[in-house]
Enzyme design. Structure first.
Site, PDB file in Angstrom:
ATOM      1  N   GLY A 145     -18.464  -2.781  -9.376  1.00  0.00           N
ATOM      2  CA  GLY A 145     -17.363  -3.344 -10.163  1.00  0.00           C
ATOM      3  C   GLY A 145     -16.180  -3.344  -9.564  1.00  0.00           C
ATOM      4  O   GLY A 145     -16.426  -3.835  -8.530  1.00  0.00           O
ATOM      5  N   TYR A 201       0.845  -1.183  -0.088  1.00  0.00           N
ATOM      6  CA  TYR A 201      -0.194   0.150  -0.154  1.00  0.00           C
ATOM      7  C   TYR A 201       0.934   1.239  -0.034  1.00  0.00           C
ATOM      8  O   TYR A 201       1.601   1.442   1.031  1.00  0.00           O
ATOM      9  CB  TYR A 201      -0.846  -0.025   1.265  1.00  0.00           C
ATOM     10  CG  TYR A 201      -2.296  -0.876   0.950  1.00  0.00           C
ATOM     11  CD1 TYR A 201      -2.320  -1.678  -0.032  1.00  0.00           C
ATOM     12  CD2 TYR A 201      -2.983  -1.381   2.218  1.00  0.00           C
ATOM     13  CE1 TYR A 201      -3.378  -2.391  -0.181  1.00  0.00           C
ATOM     14  CE2 TYR A 201      -3.971  -2.175   2.130  1.00  0.00           C
ATOM     15  CZ  TYR A 201      -4.113  -2.748   0.963  1.00  0.00           C
ATOM     16  OH  TYR A 201      -5.125  -3.558   0.763  1.00  0.00           O
ATOM     17  N   SER A 218     -13.556  -2.861  -0.433  1.00  0.00           N
ATOM     18  CA  SER A 218     -14.417  -1.984  -1.291  1.00  0.00           C
ATOM     19  C   SER A 218     -15.792  -2.100  -1.069  1.00  0.00           C
ATOM     20  O   SER A 218     -16.659  -2.153  -1.960  1.00  0.00           O
ATOM     21  CB  SER A 218     -14.101  -2.382  -2.682  1.00  0.00           C
ATOM     22  OG  SER A 218     -12.497  -2.087  -3.100  1.00  0.00           O
ATOM     23  N   PRO A 219     -16.337  -2.048   0.233  1.00  0.00           N
ATOM     24  CA  PRO A 219     -17.846  -2.028   0.502  1.00  0.00           C
ATOM     25  C   PRO A 219     -18.747  -0.935  -0.189  1.00  0.00           C
ATOM     26  O   PRO A 219     -19.950  -1.072  -0.113  1.00  0.00           O
ATOM     27  CB  PRO A 219     -17.843  -2.065   2.112  1.00  0.00           C
ATOM     28  CG  PRO A 219     -16.695  -1.151   2.413  1.00  0.00           C
ATOM     29  CD  PRO A 219     -15.397  -1.352   1.212  1.00  0.00           C
TER      30      PRO A 219
END
Length: 306
Positions: A221, A52, A216-217
């Site tokens: 896509g 990250y 990614s809540p």
């Protein structure tokens, strides 16, 4: 905030976790505020990865934690490893141990509460992973282990060669990325939603006592963008706003609550670095949607029942 048992253990953590992928965009002072806000909102679980921000997200977190009012022992700190960006996935013993050492140094901590393998490596040798996990656990550098984006066969192939229980599988899941639910509802049909892309991961996780972590809540896509306040999804946003008004929270909180309402013991990982948004989203961990509200959100996202 509601708690989640992580895997089949007595280890409890907040239902909503803070992902620090974007923390490299903050100063240590700003990051400290994000950490303090998260903790004050009931979040005690931090999710990271060695890649990250090219490692800078963890460096900023380590600096920020020293400025924060939160103590290391009050947090569950998790990181992931196994990706060599642009080159390969690498689950060799040497790479995994080096990855953890790097995480600890950047984060400024002595141990990780959990370490996940970050996406499956097709060249994985389970015995090497087992040796790495044994050494990391024996040395006290890692307390628990898991994986990210593994299908059931990949999960079991690795688990059968480990002495440690894999407690976590981190997976993309949201109202607008709900394939793990869609295919089950469309069983014995031939439409596109009947396609099983993941091997029945939610059911598998429940059978195995594994905690799915939803990344990614608020996205639709794959990295396409957020569906919150997006003109492409008027019906969904209308329904989210209706329920947000009812419960006195934000749309993000309702979107998180929708995931948490599923009985698979899912933990939601939010990625915002905005303190206001962190506090808003964390409130989803206190909301219990009714079954009909859950289904109404699912319908508003463009789904139906066969």
């Amino acid at each position: 905030m509601k708690q989640r048992y992580i895997g089949e253990t007595n280890w409890q953590a907040s239902a909503v976790a803070l992902g620090i992928m974007r923390m490299d965009s903050l100063s240590p002072k700003q990051a400290a505020k994000a950490i303090d806000t998260a903790y004050d909102s009931g979040i005690n679980y931090i999710d990271s990865a060695d890649i990250y921000g090219g490692g800078n997200s963890e460096k900023i977190f380590g600096q920020a934690l020293k400025q924060s009012s939160v103590k290391r022992e009050d947090l569950f700190i998790q990181s992931k490893g196994g990706i060599v960006p642009g080159k390969r996935y690498d689950f060799s013993k040497e790479h995994l141990i080096d990855a953890v050492d790097g995480c600890l140094e950047r984060l400024g901590v002595d141990y990780l509460d959990s370490f996940l393998l970050h996406r499956p490596d097709p060249l994985m040798e389970p015995d090497e992973v087992a040796e790495a996990f044994d050494e990391l656990q024996t040395s006290g550098k890692v307390r628990h282990f898991g994986v990210s984006n593994f299908n059931p066969e990949q999960f079991m192939f690795l688990q059968e060669n480990l002495d440690q229980r894999l407690l976590i599988n981190q997976l993309q899941f949201s109202i607008m990325h709900s394939g793990m639910i869609d295919f089950g509802l469309h069983t014995n049909m031939t439409d596109t939603r009947s396609i099983n892309h993941d091997g029945g991961l939610l059911e598998f996780s429940r059978r195995m006592g594994v905690t799915p972590q939803a990344w990614s809540p608020f996205q639709y896509g794959t990295f396409a963008g957020t569906f919150i306040n997006n003109d492409k999804f008027p019906e969904l946003n209308k329904k989210l706003q209706e329920l947000a008004d009812k419960y006195g929270v934000s749309k993000n909180a309702i979107a998180a609550a929708w995931i948490l309402r599923h009985p698979a013991n899912i933990q939601v990982i939010i990625g915002t670095m905005n303190p206001e948004h962190i506090a808003d989203s964390a409130k989803g961990g206190d909301i219990d949607l009714t079954k009909q509200e859950w289904y109404n959100i699912y319908f508003a996202a463009g789904n139906d029942l066969p």
